[in-house]
Design an enzyme around this catalytic site. Structure first.
Site, PDB file in Angstrom:
ATOM      1  N   SER A   1       0.686  -0.998   0.041  1.00  0.00           N
ATOM      2  CA  SER A   1       0.004   0.187   0.019  1.00  0.00           C
ATOM      3  C   SER A   1       0.950   1.392  -0.153  1.00  0.00           C
ATOM      4  O   SER A   1       2.031   1.415  -0.971  1.00  0.00           O
ATOM      5  CB  SER A   1      -0.974  -0.064   1.180  1.00  0.00           C
ATOM      6  OG  SER A   1      -1.878   0.960   1.045  1.00  0.00           O
TER       7      SER A   1
ATOM      8  N   ASP B   1      -8.870  -4.201  -5.898  1.00  0.00           N
ATOM      9  CA  ASP B   1      -8.386  -3.588  -4.876  1.00  0.00           C
ATOM     10  C   ASP B   1      -8.911  -2.255  -4.459  1.00  0.00           C
ATOM     11  O   ASP B   1      -9.237  -1.251  -5.501  1.00  0.00           O
ATOM     12  CB  ASP B   1      -6.827  -3.237  -5.072  1.00  0.00           C
ATOM     13  CG  ASP B   1      -6.027  -3.021  -3.633  1.00  0.00           C
ATOM     14  OD1 ASP B   1      -6.876  -2.015  -2.905  1.00  0.00           O
ATOM     15  OD2 ASP B   1      -4.987  -3.361  -3.572  1.00  0.00           O
TER      16      ASP B   1
ATOM     17  N   HIS C   1      -7.130  -5.762  -0.476  1.00  0.00           N
ATOM     18  CA  HIS C   1      -6.360  -4.917  -0.644  1.00  0.00           C
ATOM     19  C   HIS C   1      -4.996  -5.530  -0.480  1.00  0.00           C
ATOM     20  O   HIS C   1      -4.712  -6.318   0.771  1.00  0.00           O
ATOM     21  CB  HIS C   1      -6.267  -3.716   0.313  1.00  0.00           C
ATOM     22  CG  HIS C   1      -5.324  -2.698   0.238  1.00  0.00           C
ATOM     23  ND1 HIS C   1      -4.779  -2.157  -0.855  1.00  0.00           N
ATOM     24  CD2 HIS C   1      -4.885  -2.124   1.408  1.00  0.00           C
ATOM     25  CE1 HIS C   1      -4.107  -1.245  -0.282  1.00  0.00           C
ATOM     26  NE2 HIS C   1      -3.845  -1.282   0.751  1.00  0.00           N
TER      27      HIS C   1
END
Length: 534
Positions: A248, A475, A503
């Protein structure tokens, strides 16, 4: 109310907050117009045109400046952590890399789990779970250090350092717990001018409180500075090159490192990738569409279940039922079995939290069913997890570190509430249910007291070895197109696609993804560019 939209990694049954982006329609922060050929998942493109117009992040000189040598040459003193099997230390870095000889020092928390064998040690594997604001120390000690594949842990020391301003590394603090409770209840979908003024006042008070408490630090928690800290740690650990897995926001940190130090890049895995060439307006609009894509996947799955509280009449009907519930909560918050009531903003946050991983979908179905019957406890619990609120009412540092980094890294997307209000229509086009929330939340950095030091930058990292970029097709928090954009920019980028939900992808159940990453980390075998896993 979220200070800005957070991202959370979903790997190893461990959720840690990641990034909140802000945005609106029209031109993004890098100045380009929207792309009429955008994917149906978003009314705007975050693709190559942004990368073409953004300036390139230039590398730093190969030679370490003399004034920084004492930091690079420091000897780390390790001790046993409170968590058995892990070692802990502190890394000394300058507050201001521009004036290190006049700067005070920061002490950054570091942990490691030494390689267990068998097989020859390959060095240190640095990990970052996202954020900005996620604790890498906690992530290593609760997840990566015990949950990464055995062959990887056998040959690497697993290392995590809390970035400056985060958790154990000079943590940013802004509000009391009671003040934070009030802040997250603030209505971020204002219906009239009075509510607009209340929202703006809440953002401004939050920003002023952060400045009052942390003024000296707020100008020095950027991602560029965190990347420079990583290089100091690499040298202090005795590694010639950095080997790294970032998830991320951690992909932004890793890519920034590659851009600044391409000659020191070892094996970099960037999972759930961000595109650093895009401005804050476009980023949040893309992310709004990403959550809409994930929400539709949830609704499609829900409609097949007997316990679906949103009906079986298709995604349109289900979305309307959720919208009706949120409107009712806006008018009349419901009880939770505690003195706290479930508001529209808290309920929305709870729903969005469940989009990070499909493993939360059964829990969300139960929470929505309970809320429709007047019990908001389960949705409130999901929101509290998102905000890192403990059972004792205390908040973790992530909700303060997150805006501190984000508002420094990119210019604010709006000049004021009028621009936010004009953006609502485009955000609702991207997500009919969540669009208003995202559009108004993006106003937060407008009131930040510390001027931004960053801007959208294309990262090429010319001269770096192969870099593995991973994107997940549905995602919610880091839309797949961002992975495409980053892989395209990096001169040595290779894109690995996971066709799935949730995610991030590594260590989330795909043998195909895990095998590809493990081969890269252990044998420097890079999958063919464009490889798809499911």
């Amino acid at each position: 109310m979220d200070t800005r939209r957070l991202l959370r990694t979903g790997g190893i049954a461990f959720a840690t907050a990641a990034l909140l982006l802000s945005g609106c329609s029209g031109q993004d922060g890098s100045g380009q117009e929207s792309n009429p050929d955008a994917s149906p998942t978003s009314p705007r493109s975050s693709g190559s045109r942004a990368a073409d117009t953004a300036r390139t992040l230039e590398p730093l000189p190969r030679q370490v400046p003399a004034e920084l040598r004492p930091y690079y040459e420091q000897k780390l003193v390790w001790k046993e952590c409170d968590v058995a099997g892990f070692q802990c230390t502190e890394l000394r870095v300058p507050l201001d890399y521009g004036k290190p000889e006049k700067s005070e020092d920061l002490r950054l928390a570091v942990t490691r789990k030494k390689a267990t064998g068998p097989g020859g040690r390959l060095g240190s594997l640095h990990v970052n779970p996202g954020g900005p604001g996620g604790s890498a120390v906690d992530y290593v000690q609760t997840a990566a250090g015990v949950g990464y594949p055995v062959p990887v842990r056998a040959r690497y020391d697993i290392v995590g350092m809390d970035p400056r301003g985060v958790a154990g590394s000079e943590p940013v603090e802004c509000l009391t717990n009671e003040e934070m409770d009030a802040y997250v209840r603030t209505d971020v979908t204002p219906d009239d001018q009075g509510e607009v003024e209340e929202l703006a006042a809440a953002f401004e008070e939050f920003a002023r409180s952060c400045e009052k408490r942390e003024g000296r630090l707020l100008g020095h928690v950027s991602t560029v500075e965190a990347a420079r800290d990583l290089d100091v740690l690499r040298e202090a650990l005795g590694d010639d090159r950095l080997t790294y897995v970032g998830a991320s926001y951690g992909t932004f940190l890793g890519a920034t490192y590659a851009g600044l130090f391409p000659h020191r890049v070892g094996r970099l895995v960037l999972d759930g990738a961000m595109d650093p060439s895009i401005g804050s307006r476009q980023l949040n609009l893309d992310q709004t569409a990403g959550f809409e894509t994930a929400f539709k996947a949830f609704l499609k799955d829900c409609a097949r279940r007997e316990d679906c509280p949103l009906g079986s009449g298709g995604t349109g009907e289900a979305a309307r039922r959720l919208g009706d519930l949120l409107e009712e909560l806006d008018a009349r918050p419901i009880g939770t079995g505690t003195p706290r009531r479930l508001t529209e903003s808290l309920a929305t946050t709870g729903v969005l939290n469940a989009m990070y991983t499909e493993y939360y979908w059964p829990r969300l179905r139960s929470a929505l069913a309970a809320a429709r019957n007047g019990d908001g406890a389960e949705l409130l619990a999901l929101a509290d997890e998102y905000y890192d609120r403990g059972a004792d009412g205390s908040y973790g540092n992530i909700m303060y570190a997150n805006p501190a980094v984000n508002c420094l890294d990119l210019p604010a997307p709006y000049k004021g509430p009028d621009e936010a209000e004009k953006a609502v229509a485009d955000f609702r086009e991207a997500s009919p249910v969540f669009g208003r929330n995202f559009a108004w939340t993006a106003l937060s950095c407008t009131y930040w007291q510390t001027p931004p030091t960053g801007e959208p930058r294309r990262i090429e990292a010319k001269g770096a070895g192969p870099i593995l970029v991973i994107g997940t097709t549905r995602d919610p928090a880091t839309p797949y197109r961002w992975a495409e954009g980053l892989a395209e920019q990096l001169s040595s980028g290779t894109l690995l696609t996971y066709d799935g939900d949730g995610h991030t992808a590594y260590v989330r159940g795909s043998d195909c993804v895990d095998s590809a990453v493990n081969d890269y980390l252990l044998r420097v075998r890079v999958p063919k560019d464009g490889t798809r896993c499911s």
